[in-house]
Write an enzyme that holds these catalytic residues in place. Structure first.
Site, PDB file in Angstrom:
ATOM      1  N   CYS A 188     -27.125  24.834  37.933  1.00 53.90           N
ATOM      2  CA  CYS A 188     -27.629  24.103  36.799  1.00 53.90           C
ATOM      3  C   CYS A 188     -27.887  22.968  36.818  1.00 53.90           C
ATOM      4  CB  CYS A 188     -27.156  24.796  35.800  1.00 53.90           C
ATOM      5  SG  CYS A 188     -25.407  24.476  35.491  1.00 53.90           S
ATOM      6  N   ARG A 233     -28.224  20.840  20.981  1.00 47.99           N
ATOM      7  CA  ARG A 233     -27.019  21.211  22.083  1.00 47.99           C
ATOM      8  C   ARG A 233     -25.927  20.791  21.351  1.00 47.99           C
ATOM      9  NH1 ARG A 233     -26.251  19.061  28.369  1.00 47.99           N
ATOM     10  NH2 ARG A 233     -27.730  20.884  28.284  1.00 47.99           N
ATOM     11  N   ARG A 272     -37.185  23.133  34.574  1.00 50.27           N
ATOM     12  CA  ARG A 272     -36.705  22.946  33.072  1.00 50.27           C
ATOM     13  C   ARG A 272     -37.968  22.552  32.317  1.00 50.27           C
ATOM     14  NH1 ARG A 272     -31.260  22.464  31.724  1.00 50.27           N
ATOM     15  NH2 ARG A 272     -32.090  22.422  29.531  1.00 50.27           N
ATOM     16  N   GLN A 293     -31.844  27.041  30.490  1.00 52.24           N
ATOM     17  CA  GLN A 293     -31.452  27.083  31.994  1.00 52.24           C
ATOM     18  C   GLN A 293     -31.619  28.345  32.533  1.00 52.24           C
ATOM     19  OE1 GLN A 293     -30.404  24.008  33.786  1.00 52.24           O
ATOM     20  NE2 GLN A 293     -30.976  25.307  35.306  1.00 52.24           N
ATOM     21  N   ASP A 313     -21.557  27.067  38.990  1.00 51.88           N
ATOM     22  CA  ASP A 313     -21.434  26.229  38.039  1.00 51.88           C
ATOM     23  C   ASP A 313     -20.034  24.963  38.106  1.00 51.88           C
ATOM     24  OD1 ASP A 313     -21.992  24.376  35.686  1.00 51.88           O
ATOM     25  OD2 ASP A 313     -21.833  25.968  34.296  1.00 51.88           O
ATOM     26  N   HIS A 360     -26.589  29.299  27.452  1.00 48.48           N
ATOM     27  CA  HIS A 360     -27.679  28.074  28.039  1.00 48.48           C
ATOM     28  C   HIS A 360     -28.762  28.849  28.287  1.00 48.48           C
ATOM     29  CE1 HIS A 360     -29.192  24.411  28.996  1.00 48.48           C
ATOM     30  NE2 HIS A 360     -28.370  23.784  30.174  1.00 48.48           N
TER      31      HIS A 360
HETATM   32  N1  NVA Z   1     -21.317  24.828  31.966  1.00 46.40           N
HETATM   33  C1  NVA Z   1     -21.786  23.775  32.115  1.00 46.40           C
HETATM   34  C2  NVA Z   1     -23.124  23.598  32.072  1.00 46.40           C
HETATM   35  C3  NVA Z   1     -23.962  22.247  32.172  1.00 46.40           C
HETATM   36  C4  NVA Z   1     -25.331  22.240  32.059  1.00 46.40           C
HETATM   37  C5  NVA Z   1     -21.142  22.947  30.665  1.00 46.40           C
HETATM   38  O1  NVA Z   1     -21.186  23.498  29.796  1.00 46.40           O
HETATM   39  O2  NVA Z   1     -20.771  21.799  30.905  1.00 46.40           O
HETATM   40  N1   CP Z   2     -28.468  21.614  33.431  1.00 47.56           N
HETATM   41  C1   CP Z   2     -28.563  20.803  32.259  1.00 47.56           C
HETATM   42  O1   CP Z   2     -28.586  21.447  31.167  1.00 47.56           O
HETATM   43  O2   CP Z   2     -28.335  19.661  32.628  1.00 47.56           O
HETATM   44  P1   CP Z   2     -28.129  18.510  31.575  1.00 47.56           P
HETATM   45  O3   CP Z   2     -26.285  18.725  30.990  1.00 47.56           O
HETATM   46  O4   CP Z   2     -27.979  17.140  32.360  1.00 47.56           O
HETATM   47  O5   CP Z   2     -28.969  18.671  30.568  1.00 47.56           O
END
Ligand code: NVA
Ligand code: CP
Length: 311
Positions: free
Chosen positions: A269, A107, A297, A137, A229, A134
């Site tokens: 998500c 990540r 997930r 997800q 989101d 992502h």
């Molecule tokens: N768009 C959000 C998704 C989190 C799972 C982010 O990148 O923070």
């Molecule tokens: N939806 C998701 O990826 O959650 P986290 O940021 O908690 O991993």
């Protein structure tokens, strides 16, 4: 000697529709196995490394538990603690970690970091979220709709809000699967033009469609799924106040949700901010499937890992 590169999941475009359906079938199988108490050590002696530059609840826990459920092990590697955070190159990191690990999930902020891990490593790399995409997800969200009886071909999948990483992955994966994806974002927060172009090309092959529109009421009419989101993604918190006013009309509330089909799902998500992108009555209401998405997930990612490792 250059070894053959293993398959990776860097972008949603890395899997074909047939491969995604194979992954969904396996996800269903591994979910049923764990639910019935059956332990199959598919990945005995295998180790997943999990590199995190950003926070996580679901991704970290579901990948780690997933590896245990498959008989393997997972290592949490915060970029703050490994030498990557002190300037060691991605190339050296990828080459070194390929000697210890069997698979990596990462990540990162820049999408190019996950691309570079895949380019320089010799083991499968899974994108666990970047500023651009992502995919784990999005695959899980379409799996959840499918598992709950929705037909993917022709599914009216509507995303409302910031044209961010989630919007991009939902658009690409939905296009591959033959869904009718609508991304509804205000001007200036629309999704990346190159991703939209790719998604439209994929949709034209699958019989699906991809449309980017601005009017939330128009978007929600006849929807099978309404998805939203957060208004400020990780690393973009400073933009929140500027975006808040503009995104307010895109809040998924009862009035907007009532324009969807009666049996439509609300999806997110997570993490969610109640009272911002979604109201409590919708996210905690009868059509919300957010915790099924979160649980899935675990199972979808186990299936992705098995697929990438040829198991
Ligand atoms: N768009 C959000 C998704 C989190 C799972 C982010 O990148 O923070
Ligand atoms: N939806 C998701 O990826 O959650 P986290 O940021 O908690 O991993």
């Amino acid at each position: 000697m250059q070894m053959n590169k293993p398959r990776s999941l860097v972008t949603d475009k890395d899997f074909t529709k047939q491969e995604i359906l194979t992954i969904f079938d396996r996800a269903k199988k591994v979910k049923a196995e764990v639910k019935s108490g059956k332990f199959v050590p598919y990945l005995a002696n295998k180790t997943l490394g999990m590199i995190f530059e950003k926070s996580s609840t679901r991704t970290r826990v579901s990948f780690e538990v997933g590896m245990y459920q498959l008989g393997g092990t997972a290592l949490f590697l915060s970029s703050k603690d490994i030498q990557l955070g002190r300037g060691e190159t991605i190339e050296d990191t990828a080459r070194v970690l390929s000697r210890y690990l069997d698979i990596i999930m990462a990540r990162t902020f820049e999408h190019s970091k996950v691309e570079d891990l895949a380019k320089h490593g010799n083991i499968p790399i899974i994108n666990g979220l970047t500023d651009l995409l992502h995919p784990c997800q999005a695959l899980t969200d379409y799996y959840t709709a499918y598992e709950k009886g929705k037909k993917l071909e022709g599914l009216n999948f509507v995303y409302l809000g910031d044209g961010n990483n989630m919007a991009h992955s939902l658009m690409l994966t939905g296009a591959i699967l033959g869904c009718n994806v609508v991304i509804c974002s205000p001007k200036g927060m629309d999704p990346d033009a190159a991703v939209v172009k790719d998604a439209k090309a994929l949709a034209s092959k699958s019989g699906g469609s991809v449309n980017v529109i601005e009017d939330p009421r128009e978007a929600c009419k006849n929807a099978d799924v309404i998805y939203t989101d957060v208004w400020a993604s990780m690393g973009q918190e400073a933009d929140f106040h500027a975006k808040e006013k503009i995104l307010r009309p895109y809040q998924v509330n009862k009035a907007l949700f009532s324009l969807a089909k009666k049996d439509a799902f609300f999806m997110h998500c997570l993490p969610a901010h109640r009272g911002e992108e979604v109201t409590t009555d919708v996210i905690d209401g009868p059509n919300s499937v957010i915790f099924d998405e979160a649980e899935n997930r675990l199972h979808v990612q186990k299936s992705i890992i098995l697929f990438l490792m040829g198991k």
